[in-house]
Scaffold this active site. Structure first.
Site, PDB file in Angstrom:
ATOM      1  N   ASP A   1      -7.617 -20.975  -6.520  1.00 43.68           N
ATOM      2  CA  ASP A   1      -6.506 -20.201  -7.093  1.00 43.68           C
ATOM      3  C   ASP A   1      -6.125 -20.850  -8.422  1.00 43.68           C
ATOM      4  O   ASP A   1      -6.137 -22.073  -8.541  1.00 43.68           O
ATOM      5  CB  ASP A   1      -5.304 -20.224  -6.130  1.00 43.68           C
ATOM      6  CG  ASP A   1      -4.342 -19.059  -6.355  1.00 43.68           C
ATOM      7  OD1 ASP A   1      -4.135 -18.261  -5.425  1.00 43.68           O
ATOM      8  OD2 ASP A   1      -3.775 -18.946  -7.479  1.00 43.68           O
ATOM      9  N   THR A  54      -7.343  -1.415  -2.189  1.00 49.78           N
ATOM     10  CA  THR A  54      -6.063  -0.776  -1.874  1.00 49.78           C
ATOM     11  C   THR A  54      -6.244   0.679  -1.465  1.00 49.78           C
ATOM     12  O   THR A  54      -7.156   1.363  -1.941  1.00 49.78           O
ATOM     13  CB  THR A  54      -5.106  -0.849  -3.091  1.00 49.78           C
ATOM     14  OG1 THR A  54      -4.066   0.118  -2.922  1.00 49.78           O
ATOM     15  CG2 THR A  54      -5.797  -0.550  -4.397  1.00 49.78           C
ATOM     16  N   SER A  83      -2.256   3.923 -11.349  1.00 47.44           N
ATOM     17  CA  SER A  83      -1.767   2.902 -12.292  1.00 47.44           C
ATOM     18  C   SER A  83      -2.979   2.131 -12.802  1.00 47.44           C
ATOM     19  O   SER A  83      -4.084   2.249 -12.240  1.00 47.44           O
ATOM     20  CB  SER A  83      -0.818   1.919 -11.594  1.00 47.44           C
ATOM     21  OG  SER A  83      -1.554   1.079 -10.719  1.00 47.44           O
ATOM     22  N   TYR A 134      -3.436  -0.994 -12.481  1.00 47.71           N
ATOM     23  CA  TYR A 134      -3.826  -1.862 -11.358  1.00 47.71           C
ATOM     24  C   TYR A 134      -4.753  -1.116 -10.401  1.00 47.71           C
ATOM     25  O   TYR A 134      -5.831  -1.600 -10.031  1.00 47.71           O
ATOM     26  CB  TYR A 134      -2.579  -2.371 -10.623  1.00 47.71           C
ATOM     27  CG  TYR A 134      -2.844  -2.742  -9.198  1.00 47.71           C
ATOM     28  CD1 TYR A 134      -3.603  -3.862  -8.869  1.00 47.71           C
ATOM     29  CD2 TYR A 134      -2.364  -1.954  -8.135  1.00 47.71           C
ATOM     30  CE1 TYR A 134      -3.877  -4.188  -7.547  1.00 47.71           C
ATOM     31  CE2 TYR A 134      -2.635  -2.270  -6.821  1.00 47.71           C
ATOM     32  CZ  TYR A 134      -3.387  -3.385  -6.531  1.00 47.71           C
ATOM     33  OH  TYR A 134      -3.661  -3.695  -5.219  1.00 47.71           O
ATOM     34  N   HIS A 135      -4.345   0.092  -9.984  1.00 45.76           N
ATOM     35  CA  HIS A 135      -5.179   0.845  -9.043  1.00 45.76           C
ATOM     36  C   HIS A 135      -6.520   1.224  -9.684  1.00 45.76           C
ATOM     37  O   HIS A 135      -7.543   1.305  -9.012  1.00 45.76           O
ATOM     38  CB  HIS A 135      -4.438   2.097  -8.557  1.00 45.76           C
ATOM     39  CG  HIS A 135      -3.275   1.781  -7.665  1.00 45.76           C
ATOM     40  ND1 HIS A 135      -1.969   1.850  -8.091  1.00 45.76           N
ATOM     41  CD2 HIS A 135      -3.221   1.360  -6.382  1.00 45.76           C
ATOM     42  CE1 HIS A 135      -1.165   1.502  -7.103  1.00 45.76           C
ATOM     43  NE2 HIS A 135      -1.898   1.189  -6.058  1.00 45.76           N
ATOM     44  N   LYS A 145      -9.002  -1.485  -9.203  1.00 46.40           N
ATOM     45  CA  LYS A 145      -9.563  -1.498  -7.836  1.00 46.40           C
ATOM     46  C   LYS A 145     -10.618  -0.399  -7.692  1.00 46.40           C
ATOM     47  O   LYS A 145     -11.575  -0.539  -6.940  1.00 46.40           O
ATOM     48  CB  LYS A 145      -8.444  -1.306  -6.811  1.00 46.40           C
ATOM     49  CG  LYS A 145      -7.431  -2.438  -6.785  1.00 46.40           C
ATOM     50  CD  LYS A 145      -8.005  -3.688  -6.153  1.00 46.40           C
ATOM     51  CE  LYS A 145      -6.948  -4.755  -5.999  1.00 46.40           C
ATOM     52  NZ  LYS A 145      -7.427  -5.988  -5.391  1.00 46.40           N
TER      53      LYS A 145
END
Ligand code: NAD
Length: 405
Positions: free
Chosen positions: A39, A153, A195, A197-198, A201
């Site tokens: 991380d 997602t 979005s 972000y989506h 994915k």
């Protein structure tokens, strides 16, 4: 036939300091796997940038790892590495540890943050796509037989709401040829991201499809619903193990946001009519599902295995009404900062996890009370100014979400 933790492995958890990654790392370590966290602590840095800390006080990663060793006797490895920027570092870690499984949580995951402005849009695309691609390239170049478990997602499917049951990743269709024959095809479910972000994915899915085909990398893509709750069996063992709980307008997921609002006497902020139906999963079920996915990998050469990691669907205004009923909170409808359908239905298949033995934790059977308790315990840490969702989907949209409608 399925396995749960019967074969212990060497597991790398990218993003293992985050909300889903930390409890997953502990759960897998508890099952007897050798776990190393990778991380770059960017989530902590973004919390500083936004001035919005986790509701629960999060120990440093070093203290978290020391506490886990104290209470469980198990060691966790940790490497501070940016998988999107440092390809050589990532390849070196993979080559050294030769993990059986890499679980990939290491992406910027807030839709509102990804829509905040040009810098955040570009960061989300650069970070998420480079990270995923670097991982796949390194595995292919090193010729390692690693099972990649990625957190995707439910949002990639979009929320069209016309009554179709969303299948697990693939749509079986018949395509008509020019001479009138019907040919069967199984295609990736057409994405409809809401979005940036989506969208990342959705693009991740193409990277997986290509590397599963070209390099026979074994890949499971988990299309996860909105996670609620905070503690798991392992994070409850010590205060230094407590999981993060985001409540701010960018990172606070909807049910957790309602619960903290109720705890501090802030009206529950329902966006628009609250007619949006979404898929949910409790954090304890997240970690169980990931253990099941790890134990049940696809074969080499198989197409990407997609599993819908969700347990129930709810309409946002019904969730608000439920929280209001339990806590006595007031519900406020505010201007929706997102561009999304005001109302939608949602039917989702989650048969693959149920077939593996998952017994879902639902809102009605328990853990809501615990999450309310956590919200109340740390209510004095809340910065009320961070609650409204201020990131707009388009800059020409009307008022921010703090405005009641
Ligand atoms: P999070 O932000 O709490 O955790 C992500 C972790 O990844 C953080 O610790 C961050 O520091 C790390 N990270 C990000 N970029 C990195 C990079 N380039 N190199 C190394 N580490 C990096 O998010 P989360 O809620 O735990 O979500 C984890 C995954 O699950 C995400 O991919 C997210 O899209 C997915 N997911 C989450 C939810 C949810 O409700 N939380 C729902 C569906 C899917």
């Amino acid at each position: 036939m399925f396995l749960l933790g019967a074969v212990m492995g060497n597991i790398l958890v990218i993003g293992g300091d985050g909300f889903c990654g930390w409890p997953t790392a502990l759960h897998l370590s508890n099952l007897g796997h050798e776990v190393t966290i990778v991380d770059n602590l960017s989530r902590r840095a973004i919390a500083d940038e936004l001035g919005a800390q986790s509701l629960t006080p999060i120990a440093s990663i070093e203290d978290r790892i020391a506490a886990w060793q104290r209470v469980s006797g198990h060691q966790l490895g940790f490497v501070n590495l940016d998988v999107a920027q440092d390809y050589d570092g990532l390849a070196a870690v993979l080559n050294l540890l030769k993990p059986d499984t890499v679980i990939h949580f290491g992406e910027q995951r807030a839709a509102p943050y990804s829509m905040k402005g040009p810098r955040q849009k570009r960061y989300t695309v650069d970070n998420n796509l480079n990270g995923t691609h670097n991982l796949l390239v390194a595995i292919a170049e090193l010729k390692l037989d690693i099972h990649v478990v990625h957190l995707g997602t439910m949002g990639v499917y979009g929320y069209d709401g016309d009554g179709l049951e969303i299948p697990e990743g693939y749509l079986d269709v018949k395509v008509e040829t020019p001479d009138g024959r019907l040919l069967p095809r199984s295609i990736l479910y057409p994405t409809n991201p809401g979005s940036v972000y989506h969208m990342t994915k959705s693009l991740d899915q193409l990277l997986f499809q290509f590397y599963a085909k070209n390099d026979q990398i074994r890949i499971t893509d988990l299309h996860q619903g909105i996670v609620w709750g905070t503690q798991t069996d392992e994070t409850r063992l010590d205060d230094a193990l407590i999981n993060r709980f985001d409540y701010d307008g960018d990172y606070g997921t909807v049910l957790n946001r309602f619960l903290i609002e109720a705890a501090i006497g802030y009206p529950l902020t329902v966006h628009g009519t609250g007619g949006q139906t979404r898929a949910f999963i409790n954090i304890q079920d997240t970690v169980r599902c990931i253990a099941l996915a790890v134990a049940n990998p696809p074969e080499r050469g198989e197409r990407v295995r997609v599993r819908n990691q969700m347990t129930e669907t709810h309409r946002v205004r019904d969730l608000a009404a439920l929280v209001a009923k339990i806590t006595g909170a007031r519900v406020d409808r505010v201007q929706n900062p997102r561009l999304e359908a005001a109302e939608n239905e949602l039917f989702v298949s989650n048969r693959s996890f149920i077939a593996l033995g998952l017994e879902p934790i639902t809102l009605s059977n328990g853990l809501l009370a615990e999450t309310i308790e956590i919200s109340q315990r740390f209510a004095d840490r809340v910065d009320r100014s961070k609650i409204p969702a201020a990131s707009l989907w388009r800059q020409d949209m009307p008022e921010a979400a703090s405005h009641t409608i």
